[in-house]
Design a protein around this motif. Structure first.
Motif, PDB file in Angstrom:
ATOM      1  N   GLU A 192       0.840  -1.193   0.000  1.00 42.98           N
ATOM      2  CA  GLU A 192       0.000   0.000   0.000  1.00 42.98           C
ATOM      3  C   GLU A 192       0.874   1.241   0.000  1.00 42.98           C
ATOM      4  O   GLU A 192       2.042   1.187   0.395  1.00 42.98           O
ATOM      5  CB  GLU A 192      -0.925   0.007   1.223  1.00 42.98           C
ATOM      6  N   PRO A 193       0.336   2.397  -0.462  1.00 44.36           N
ATOM      7  CA  PRO A 193       1.133   3.624  -0.474  1.00 44.36           C
ATOM      8  C   PRO A 193       1.654   3.982   0.915  1.00 44.36           C
ATOM      9  O   PRO A 193       0.946   3.827   1.910  1.00 44.36           O
ATOM     10  CB  PRO A 193       0.136   4.684  -0.974  1.00 44.36           C
ATOM     11  N   ILE A 194       2.886   4.443   0.974  1.00 45.47           N
ATOM     12  CA  ILE A 194       3.498   4.841   2.242  1.00 45.47           C
ATOM     13  C   ILE A 194       2.876   6.168   2.697  1.00 45.47           C
ATOM     14  O   ILE A 194       3.082   7.198   2.048  1.00 45.47           O
ATOM     15  CB  ILE A 194       5.012   4.997   2.090  1.00 45.47           C
ATOM     16  N   PRO A 195       2.123   6.204   3.780  1.00 39.67           N
ATOM     17  CA  PRO A 195       1.418   7.428   4.178  1.00 39.67           C
ATOM     18  C   PRO A 195       2.355   8.603   4.446  1.00 39.67           C
ATOM     19  O   PRO A 195       2.008   9.762   4.151  1.00 39.67           O
ATOM     20  CB  PRO A 195       0.672   7.014   5.453  1.00 39.67           C
ATOM     21  N   SER A 196       3.522   8.339   4.990  1.00 41.89           N
ATOM     22  CA  SER A 196       4.404   9.414   5.439  1.00 41.89           C
ATOM     23  C   SER A 196       5.065  10.196   4.316  1.00 41.89           C
ATOM     24  O   SER A 196       5.705  11.220   4.573  1.00 41.89           O
ATOM     25  CB  SER A 196       5.501   8.839   6.343  1.00 41.89           C
ATOM     26  N   ILE A 197       4.919   9.763   3.070  1.00 44.46           N
ATOM     27  CA  ILE A 197       5.556  10.490   1.964  1.00 44.46           C
ATOM     28  C   ILE A 197       4.580  11.418   1.246  1.00 44.46           C
ATOM     29  O   ILE A 197       4.921  12.010   0.222  1.00 44.46           O
ATOM     30  CB  ILE A 197       6.211   9.523   0.953  1.00 44.46           C
TER      31      ILE A 197
END
Length: 223
Positions: A192-197
């Motif tokens: 899943e997409p990395i939230p922190s970026i």
């Protein structure tokens, strides 16, 4: 590899007429962005650049592009939430008037987001038309396509984006001086997409996201 795009160009023209049918008194989409580029160029036409960056807001919002990739001497002419149709429409203003050594493209994500009917195949066909226009003006320069990115706000559209990436990558492999830069897998964690970026809109990236792009672009583009 040569290919006949007369039919595709006709389809694109119909699509553009559909999307851009507006009252005569109104300006077309992204008119102000293009006028801003023209004003900048009228004050001082860019001369010290090697790489033309075109496409949509992921490039537009890359405010540190010149500092991040100085070896490529970037000129950023990406605008707004543009689709491939928009870049085709304004190609005289954002592509043909310049003389780059290479072109880097990030566009197609907004095409997918614009309608459920825009499949990966549609994105490919639009890209083919843009690519052919570039080749008519610049037959031999290197053209790089940065893959569509995974982001939390558009995760439900991921399969169409994955399909578009795969088809454009296959197309680029068959062309001379055309390269595909994949950033999809690098922006994922646990599939899943990395939230922190990402910034708060969960669509655009912060500096950490661009660090991934910088690394992958440098792998592909040899200065």
């Amino acid at each position: 590899m040569k290919f006949d795009l007369k039919f595709l160009k006709a389809i694109i023209c119909v699509q553009m007429l559909f999307f851009y049918t507006i009252a005569e008194a109104q300006n077309p989409p992204f008119w102000n962005d293009i006028q801003a580029f023209k004003k900048q160029d009228s004050i001082a036409m860019p001369t010290h650049y090697k790489t033309l960056f075109i496409g949509s807001s992921s490039f537009t919002k890359w405010k540190t592009l010149e500092q991040d990739l100085p070896e490529y001497a970037p000129l950023n002419r990406a605008f707004g939430g543009s689709t491939l149709l928009d870049v085709i429409r304004y190609r005289e203003d954002v592509i043909n008037k310049y003389n780059p050594e290479r072109i880097v493209i990030y566009c197609g994500e907004n095409d997918v987001a614009s309608s459920d009917t825009v499949t990966g195949k549609v994105v490919l066909e639009r890209f083919k038309v843009l690519y052919q226009h570039i080749r008519e003006k610049f037959p031999k320069i290197d053209v790089y396509y940065v893959s569509l990115k995974p982001c939390p706000s558009r995760w439900s559209m991921r399969q169409r984006m994955i399909d578009g990436n795969a088809q454009i990558e296959a197309f680029c492999k068959k062309q001379k001086h055309a390269y595909f830069i994949s950033i999809w897998d690098q922006m994922l964690e646990n599939s899943e997409p990395i939230p922190s970026i990402f910034v708060e809109d969960r669509l655009h990236m912060n500096a950490k996201g661009y660090e991934i792009w910088i690394k992958e672009i440098r792998k592909k583009i040899k200065n």
